[in-house]
Design a protein around this motif. Structure first.
Motif, PDB file in Angstrom:
ATOM      1  N   GLU A  57      52.840  43.460  50.230  1.00 26.57           N
ATOM      2  CA  GLU A  57      54.039  43.666  50.734  1.00 26.57           C
ATOM      3  C   GLU A  57      55.369  43.613  49.899  1.00 26.57           C
ATOM      4  O   GLU A  57      56.245  44.435  50.488  1.00 26.57           O
ATOM      5  CB  GLU A  57      54.171  42.479  51.778  1.00 26.57           C
ATOM      6  N   THR A  58      55.314  42.939  48.905  1.00 25.45           N
ATOM      7  CA  THR A  58      56.562  43.142  48.044  1.00 25.45           C
ATOM      8  C   THR A  58      56.756  44.507  47.448  1.00 25.45           C
ATOM      9  O   THR A  58      57.915  44.971  47.170  1.00 25.45           O
ATOM     10  CB  THR A  58      56.449  41.825  46.939  1.00 25.45           C
ATOM     11  N   VAL A  59      55.725  44.936  46.966  1.00 21.64           N
ATOM     12  CA  VAL A  59      55.565  46.158  46.549  1.00 21.64           C
ATOM     13  C   VAL A  59      56.226  47.265  47.417  1.00 21.64           C
ATOM     14  O   VAL A  59      57.104  48.133  47.307  1.00 21.64           O
ATOM     15  CB  VAL A  59      54.028  46.854  45.913  1.00 21.64           C
ATOM     16  N   LEU A  60      55.602  47.249  48.945  1.00 23.21           N
ATOM     17  CA  LEU A  60      56.213  47.909  49.947  1.00 23.21           C
ATOM     18  C   LEU A  60      57.663  47.765  50.128  1.00 23.21           C
ATOM     19  O   LEU A  60      58.236  48.909  50.238  1.00 23.21           O
ATOM     20  CB  LEU A  60      55.188  47.790  51.226  1.00 23.21           C
ATOM     21  N   GLU A  61      57.993  46.811  50.130  1.00 21.89           N
ATOM     22  CA  GLU A  61      59.556  46.481  50.553  1.00 21.89           C
ATOM     23  C   GLU A  61      60.386  46.912  49.182  1.00 21.89           C
ATOM     24  O   GLU A  61      61.306  47.275  49.640  1.00 21.89           O
ATOM     25  CB  GLU A  61      59.738  45.026  50.950  1.00 21.89           C
ATOM     26  N   LEU A  62      60.079  46.849  48.138  1.00 17.83           N
ATOM     27  CA  LEU A  62      60.517  47.015  47.098  1.00 17.83           C
ATOM     28  C   LEU A  62      60.939  48.645  46.999  1.00 17.83           C
ATOM     29  O   LEU A  62      61.883  49.144  46.894  1.00 17.83           O
ATOM     30  CB  LEU A  62      59.951  46.738  45.634  1.00 17.83           C
ATOM     31  N   SER A  63      59.775  49.138  47.377  1.00 18.25           N
ATOM     32  CA  SER A  63      59.642  50.684  47.696  1.00 18.25           C
ATOM     33  C   SER A  63      60.779  51.343  48.634  1.00 18.25           C
ATOM     34  O   SER A  63      61.352  52.066  48.348  1.00 18.25           O
ATOM     35  CB  SER A  63      58.391  51.276  47.853  1.00 18.25           C
ATOM     36  N   ASP A  64      60.752  50.445  49.705  1.00 13.63           N
ATOM     37  CA  ASP A  64      61.824  50.857  50.714  1.00 13.63           C
ATOM     38  C   ASP A  64      63.306  50.582  50.379  1.00 13.63           C
ATOM     39  O   ASP A  64      64.128  51.530  50.328  1.00 13.63           O
ATOM     40  CB  ASP A  64      61.473  49.947  51.786  1.00 13.63           C
ATOM     41  N   LEU A  65      63.562  49.462  49.492  1.00 12.16           N
ATOM     42  CA  LEU A  65      64.693  49.229  48.906  1.00 12.16           C
ATOM     43  C   LEU A  65      65.064  50.300  47.984  1.00 12.16           C
ATOM     44  O   LEU A  65      66.506  50.936  48.148  1.00 12.16           O
ATOM     45  CB  LEU A  65      64.862  48.052  48.276  1.00 12.16           C
ATOM     46  N   LEU A  66      64.219  50.678  47.169  1.00 11.86           N
ATOM     47  CA  LEU A  66      64.929  51.782  46.070  1.00 11.86           C
ATOM     48  C   LEU A  66      64.898  52.984  46.861  1.00 11.86           C
ATOM     49  O   LEU A  66      65.990  53.694  46.390  1.00 11.86           O
ATOM     50  CB  LEU A  66      63.567  51.908  45.198  1.00 11.86           C
TER      51      LEU A  66
END
Length: 107
Positions: A57-66
């Motif tokens: 989930e952190t990877v998914l959210e970091l991708s959204d943030l980027l």
């Protein structure tokens, strides 16, 4: 070219070219306040995912943030090269640990 540069180019094209149903185009049409709101929301979601210890989930959210940060960069005409240059300048610094003000909580 890396994936972040490709993303930047895609986002940049959405700013100038009409694309039916494009979320990126929608963000540009809504303006800076909407883009900033989404950056803030995504940052909070990264924090929550990381705090929960959920790597996927952190990877998914970091991708959204980027992605949303890239929209902000394009909106403000800031290139990845400018970011890389600043990070390179910072890499050269040593001994720049900030000193924090100590507060005496007994007074």
């Amino acid at each position: 070219m890396n994936v972040l540069e490709e993303l930047y180019q895609t986002v940049e094209s959405r700013k100038t070219e009409y694309a039916e149903g494009s979320y990126t185009r929608y963000l540009f049409e809504k303006g800076l306040d909407k883009i900033l709101k989404k950056c803030g929301e995504e940052c909070s979601e990264v924090i929550i995912a990381a705090k929960n210890g959920d790597k996927k989930e952190t990877v998914l959210e970091l991708s959204d943030l980027l992605y949303h940060l890239t929209v902000l960069m394009v909106n403000e005409e800031i290139s990845w090269e400018e970011i890389e240059d600043e990070l390179s300048r910072r890499e050269l610094k040593t001994g720049n640990l900030k000193q924090f003000h100590q507060v005496d909580k007994n007074t």
